[in-house]
Design a protein around this motif. Structure first.
Motif, short mmCIF file in Angstrom:
data_model
loop_
_atom_site.label_atom_id
_atom_site.label_comp_id
_atom_site.label_asym_id
_atom_site.label_seq_id
_atom_site.Cartn_x
_atom_site.Cartn_y
_atom_site.Cartn_z
N LEU A 300 0.82 -1.20 0.00
CA LEU A 300 0.00 0.00 0.00
C LEU A 300 0.86 1.25 0.00
N GLY A 301 2.16 1.09 -0.08
CA GLY A 301 3.06 2.23 0.04
C GLY A 301 3.18 3.03 -1.24
N GLN A 302 3.87 4.15 -1.13
CA GLN A 302 4.04 5.02 -2.28
C GLN A 302 5.31 4.72 -3.06
N PHE A 303 6.11 3.75 -2.59
CA PHE A 303 7.38 3.43 -3.25
C PHE A 303 7.43 1.95 -3.59
N GLY A 304 6.61 1.58 -4.57
CA GLY A 304 6.61 0.21 -5.03
C GLY A 304 5.95 -0.74 -4.05
N LYS A 305 6.17 -2.03 -4.25
CA LYS A 305 5.59 -3.04 -3.37
C LYS A 305 6.17 -2.87 -1.97
N SER A 306 5.29 -2.92 -0.99
CA SER A 306 5.71 -2.69 0.38
C SER A 306 5.15 -3.76 1.29
N GLY A 307 5.89 -4.07 2.33
CA GLY A 307 5.44 -5.09 3.27
C GLY A 307 6.25 -5.04 4.55
N TYR A 308 6.13 -6.10 5.33
CA TYR A 308 6.76 -6.14 6.64
C TYR A 308 7.79 -7.25 6.70
N GLY A 309 8.95 -6.92 7.26
CA GLY A 309 9.99 -7.91 7.49
C GLY A 309 9.88 -8.42 8.90
N TYR A 310 10.99 -8.42 9.63
CA TYR A 310 10.98 -8.76 11.05
C TYR A 310 11.26 -7.46 11.83
#
Length: 473
Positions: A300-310
């Motif tokens: 959902l971010g403004q800089f490409g695919k975004s997600g959560y790491g650790y």
């Protein structure tokens, strides 16, 4: 990056900070910027305490809120590296959590990535309400012992969905991870972090403990905020020091000490000849494990695919680079940590209200990447567009009046007629953030189209139904 380039970037960066502090009414803020293994810039802005007027310094302690989560994740991964934890193990192996989805057990990995299937259970909200003396606004839920904590969590079985089926930010999951650290290491969570992360990184003043930070000579006063406009006020507060919030958001630190933490993260776990973990562990922490839109594997971010790491949020295309970052808030203090591994550049920022302005920090990293934030960071063009449209409007001879206001990033029209007032959200017809064409939804559920006209001389008009409104300059 040459000294000349650094100076030019800072010259553009500092006004962004001051503008954001002024707009958001933040009393004090501090920043440190790291390049490779050095701090290349650090500064305090404003007051750490409004009553005394004492200035913020790079050493001023603030609550870092959810930026603590990366410390918790690092503690877990150190114990994984030592063979004491397996991220694929069910959490019930380590702690008395009995929640079951009916299909999959909840693993340590799922808690680290906020993909456990457990929604927010209000644990952080309860802790913050206690801090602010606002418990009366919430149900009287017992939360004074770890037995109470596990009773609260285990009673939420009907809230659970299948682990891995969506991203659900779950503060309580990190409290559980803190307990896993304590149970597998044999010492308290806060002591483990102190001995295995803070001390090796020379973060000697960073602490979870109230009796420690209260003795410190350079600690901020946190501020709760209430009201808007003439009704706005800052309410001084203590800091969040609740053991049920430690692992999810309870650390206090300074930007000078957080700079050491950023260096270690960007240097493969090394800091001044000391190693806190292997580079492979950090690489695992800094990569996306769960995208924010699990169904479509997109962010959902403004800089490409975004997600959560650790313990870190990751945007995969920050002008061709990965951006690893996290924000945090305790409602009276806030933080931002961000770095671009390929550029070996990072920034730490702390403020003494709960609303950290992240956009100037992103702007600095964009400038390091060779971009113009006023053009390339979506926040700034959007802000100019919104500022141009917001304000007071009136029709011919001022007979009808209305205002356009920005509420949480969404424009609203507030109509004023013969002493009465009504407010409607303006919904962009094409979904564009720079749209001039909108509609409102009436009480009957129908759409009513409205639009702005921006003239070359700067004049702005608003057309709605029978009315032609002119923005009052």
């Amino acid at each position: 990056m040459s000294l000349m380039n650094i100076a030019a970037i800072i010259d553009r960066f500092e006004p962004l900070i001051i503008d954001a502090m002024t707009e958001q009414k933040i009393p004090g803020l501090s920043v440190a910027v790291v390049k490779d293994d050095e701090v290349i810039y650090e500064r305090g802005f404003g007051a750490r305490d409004c009553g005394t007027g004492a200035a913020v310094t790079p050493d001023t302690l603030f609550g870092i809120g959810s930026c603590t989560k990366s410390f918790t994740s690092l503690a877990v991964m150190q114990l994984v590296h030592d063979g004491k934890i397996d991220v694929d193990d069910p959490i019930s192996k380590y702690v008395p959590v009995t929640l079951e989805s009916g299909r999959k057990p909840i693993s340590v990995h799922r808690l680290l990535t906020h993909s456990s299937g457990i929604p927010d259970l209000g644990i952080a909200t309860l802790a913050i309400a206690k801090l602010l003396g606002k418990q009366s606004h919430l149900p009287a839920i017992p939360l004074a012992s770890w037995e109470d904590f596990y009773t609260h969590v285990n009673g939420a079985g009907r809230e659970l969905i299948e682990p891995g089926s969506r991203f659900w930010y779950f503060n309580g999951g990190y409290i559980i991870l803190g307990q896993i650290v304590a149970r597998t290491s044999g010492i308290s969570y806060e002591n483990y972090v102190k001995e295995h992360i803070l001390k090796p990184l020379d973060m000697e003043r960073s602490t979870f403990l109230e009796d420690e930070w209260k003795k410190d000579s350079d600690v901020s006063t946190g501020y709760d905020t209430e009201g808007h406009g003439d009704e706005f006020r800052l309410i001084p507060s203590s800091h969040l020091c609740d053991e049920f919030a430690y692992a999810g958001g309870g650390l206090l630190s300074s930007v000078r000490e957080l700079a050491n933490y950023l260096i270690a993260n960007m240097q493969g776990g090394n800091f001044r000849g000391k190693r806190i973990t292997d580079s492979s562990v950090l690489q695992r922490m800094h990569q996306v494990h769960v995208y924010y839109d699990v169904r479509n594997q997109t962010g959902l971010g403004q800089f490409g695919k975004s997600g959560y790491g650790y313990g870190w949020s990751v945007s995969e295309d920050f002008f061709g680079y990965a951006l690893v970052n996290h924000g945090g808030s305790t409602a009276v203090s806030s933080a931002y940590l961000g770095f671009v591994p390929q550029l070996k550049t990072g920034i730490a920022a702390l403020a003494n209200t709960g609303d950290m302005p992240i956009h100037p920090m992103i702007a600095l990293l964009a400038m390091v990447a060779g971009k113009d934030p006023q053009v390339d960071i979506p926040y700034y063009p959007r802000k100019r567009h919104v500022d141009r449209l917001t304000g007071d409007y009136e029709t011919y001879k001022g007979i009808h009046k209305m205002s356009v206001v920005n509420r949480g990033g969404l424009l609203h029209v507030v109509s004023k007629f013969l002493g009465s007032e009504a407010s409607y959200p303006l919904i962009a017809e094409n979904g564009s953030t720079n749209s001039l064409e909108f509609y409102v939804v009436t009480d009957l559920g129908t759409k009513r189209y409205v639009n702005f006209v921006v003239h070359g001389n700067g004049e702005v008009e608003f057309f709605a139904e029978r009315c032609r409104f002119h923005k009052v300059q």
